[in-house]
Design a protein around this motif. Structure first.
Motif, PDB file in Angstrom:
ATOM      1  N   ASP A  51       0.817  -1.210   0.000  1.00 37.11           N
ATOM      2  CA  ASP A  51       0.000   0.000   0.000  1.00 37.11           C
ATOM      3  C   ASP A  51       0.853   1.263   0.000  1.00 37.11           C
ATOM      4  N   LEU A  52       2.075   1.193   0.519  1.00 34.44           N
ATOM      5  CA  LEU A  52       2.973   2.352   0.514  1.00 34.44           C
ATOM      6  C   LEU A  52       3.555   2.626  -0.871  1.00 34.44           C
ATOM      7  N   LEU A  53       3.632   1.605  -1.708  1.00 36.16           N
ATOM      8  CA  LEU A  53       4.283   1.753  -3.006  1.00 36.16           C
ATOM      9  C   LEU A  53       3.668   2.848  -3.880  1.00 36.16           C
ATOM     10  N   PRO A  54       2.348   2.927  -4.028  1.00 34.65           N
ATOM     11  CA  PRO A  54       1.808   4.001  -4.875  1.00 34.65           C
ATOM     12  C   PRO A  54       2.174   5.398  -4.364  1.00 34.65           C
ATOM     13  N   MET A  55       2.178   5.575  -3.052  1.00 30.29           N
ATOM     14  CA  MET A  55       2.532   6.879  -2.494  1.00 30.29           C
ATOM     15  C   MET A  55       4.000   7.193  -2.738  1.00 30.29           C
ATOM     16  N   LEU A  56       4.869   6.210  -2.515  1.00 29.58           N
ATOM     17  CA  LEU A  56       6.295   6.418  -2.774  1.00 29.58           C
ATOM     18  C   LEU A  56       6.538   6.687  -4.256  1.00 29.58           C
ATOM     19  N   THR A  57       5.841   5.954  -5.120  1.00 33.02           N
ATOM     20  CA  THR A  57       5.980   6.139  -6.560  1.00 33.02           C
ATOM     21  C   THR A  57       5.538   7.535  -6.972  1.00 33.02           C
ATOM     22  N   ALA A  58       4.416   8.003  -6.441  1.00 34.51           N
ATOM     23  CA  ALA A  58       3.898   9.326  -6.806  1.00 34.51           C
ATOM     24  C   ALA A  58       4.869  10.423  -6.390  1.00 34.51           C
ATOM     25  N   ILE A  59       5.395  10.340  -5.185  1.00 32.39           N
ATOM     26  CA  ILE A  59       6.323  11.379  -4.714  1.00 32.39           C
ATOM     27  C   ILE A  59       7.620  11.326  -5.511  1.00 32.39           C
ATOM     28  N   THR A  60       8.120  10.131  -5.770  1.00 35.65           N
ATOM     29  CA  THR A  60       9.355   9.993  -6.541  1.00 35.65           C
ATOM     30  C   THR A  60       9.151  10.479  -7.971  1.00 35.65           C
ATOM     31  N   GLN A  61       8.004  10.167  -8.546  1.00 31.16           N
ATOM     32  CA  GLN A  61       7.694  10.606  -9.900  1.00 31.16           C
ATOM     33  C   GLN A  61       7.644  12.131  -9.971  1.00 31.16           C
ATOM     34  N   LYS A  62       7.053  12.746  -8.965  1.00 31.26           N
ATOM     35  CA  LYS A  62       6.986  14.204  -8.904  1.00 31.26           C
ATOM     36  C   LYS A  62       8.397  14.794  -8.870  1.00 31.26           C
ATOM     37  N   ALA A  63       9.259  14.205  -8.068  1.00 33.36           N
ATOM     38  CA  ALA A  63      10.641  14.680  -7.978  1.00 33.36           C
ATOM     39  C   ALA A  63      11.360  14.501  -9.315  1.00 33.36           C
ATOM     40  N   MET A  64      11.123  13.368  -9.987  1.00 30.05           N
ATOM     41  CA  MET A  64      11.768  13.122 -11.283  1.00 30.05           C
ATOM     42  C   MET A  64      11.260  14.090 -12.344  1.00 30.05           C
ATOM     43  N   GLU A  65       9.964  14.391 -12.337  1.00 27.73           N
ATOM     44  CA  GLU A  65       9.415  15.368 -13.281  1.00 27.73           C
ATOM     45  C   GLU A  65      10.038  16.735 -13.034  1.00 27.73           C
ATOM     46  N   HIS A  66      10.186  17.085 -11.782  1.00 35.02           N
ATOM     47  CA  HIS A  66      10.802  18.362 -11.422  1.00 35.02           C
ATOM     48  C   HIS A  66      12.235  18.406 -11.928  1.00 35.02           C
ATOM     49  N   GLU A  67      12.972  17.330 -11.724  1.00 35.95           N
ATOM     50  CA  GLU A  67      14.357  17.253 -12.173  1.00 35.95           C
ATOM     51  C   GLU A  67      14.439  17.363 -13.691  1.00 35.95           C
ATOM     52  N   LYS A  68      13.571  16.672 -14.388  1.00 43.95           N
ATOM     53  CA  LYS A  68      13.568  16.691 -15.852  1.00 43.95           C
ATOM     54  C   LYS A  68      13.264  18.090 -16.365  1.00 43.95           C
ATOM     55  N   ALA A  69      12.258  18.750 -15.779  1.00 43.67           N
ATOM     56  CA  ALA A  69      11.911  20.109 -16.198  1.00 43.67           C
ATOM     57  C   ALA A  69      13.075  21.064 -15.957  1.00 43.67           C
ATOM     58  N   LEU A  70      13.744  20.916 -14.850  1.00 43.07           N
ATOM     59  CA  LEU A  70      14.882  21.768 -14.524  1.00 43.07           C
ATOM     60  C   LEU A  70      15.997  21.592 -15.553  1.00 43.07           C
ATOM     61  N   PHE A  71      16.366  20.370 -15.848  1.00 43.45           N
ATOM     62  CA  PHE A  71      17.438  20.125 -16.816  1.00 43.45           C
ATOM     63  C   PHE A  71      17.041  20.544 -18.227  1.00 43.45           C
TER      64      PHE A  71
END
Length: 181
Positions: A51-71
């Motif tokens: 049950d924790l996996l979707p929450m961890l995935t969503a937060i990590t995905q948000k961070a990765m999107e942020h990183e991608k947009a920055l680069f």
């Protein structure tokens, strides 16, 4: 009178033999049920972990999107400036680049906060605690399984194993990836 003593002796012997066989069978059933109970306790924790996996995935995905947009933003700004030929165009791009670069640096400074944000840290802590609980319960489960598997392989219990189709229960090993972490 001798026949009566002989019959009482035979009946007592049969009674103790049957009683012993019933105790062996009941012990095997109890050990088997303990194994299932131990795994049920692990299963609850595994479901919480899943049950924790979707929450961890969503937060990590948000961070990765942020990183991608920055680069992407930084790369576009750099390429635009390097491709500019005219002085006016370079000045215009430099005037745009500086505020964007400054904004990017501010975002980059805040980026570690995004990665180690309160929610992600909380989820990571929960995941770690769950894994520790799972490891403890896995140890108890494996002890229960070892007792049960040993019990069904010793004589005369092996006869009950064959008659009542008791099967070995596999041990619960950590994954090879988990063992290396």
């Amino acid at each position: 009178m001798e026949w009566l003593i002989f019959i009482i002796f035979i009946l007592a012997l049969v009674y103790f033999l049957i009683r012993q066989l019933v105790m062996i069978y009941n012990n095997m059933v109890m050990l088997k049920n303990n194994c299932y109970k131990a795994f049920a306790n692990i299963d609850i924790l595994l479901k919480k972990q899943v049950d924790l996996l979707p929450m961890l995935t969503a937060i990590t995905q948000k961070a990765m999107e942020h990183e991608k947009a920055l680069f992407n933003q930084l790369t576009e700004n750099r390429n635009s400036y390097l491709q500019a030929m005219a002085l006016d165009e370079k000045i215009k791009l430099a005037n745009q680049l500086f505020p964007q670069l400054k904004t990017s640096l501010i975002i980059a400074e805040k980026y570690p906060e995004l990665i180690s944000g309160k929610n992600l840290r909380l989820l990571q802590t929960q995941a770690k605690e769950l894994e520790e609980c799972i490891a403890d319960r896995r140890e108890f489960f494996n002890q229960s399984v070892t007792l049960y598997n040993t019990e069904i392989h010793i004589f005369p219990n092996v006869l009950f194993k064959l008659i009542f189709n008791f099967k070995d229960i596999p041990l619960f090993y950590p994954s090879s990836k988990e063992a290396t972490l």
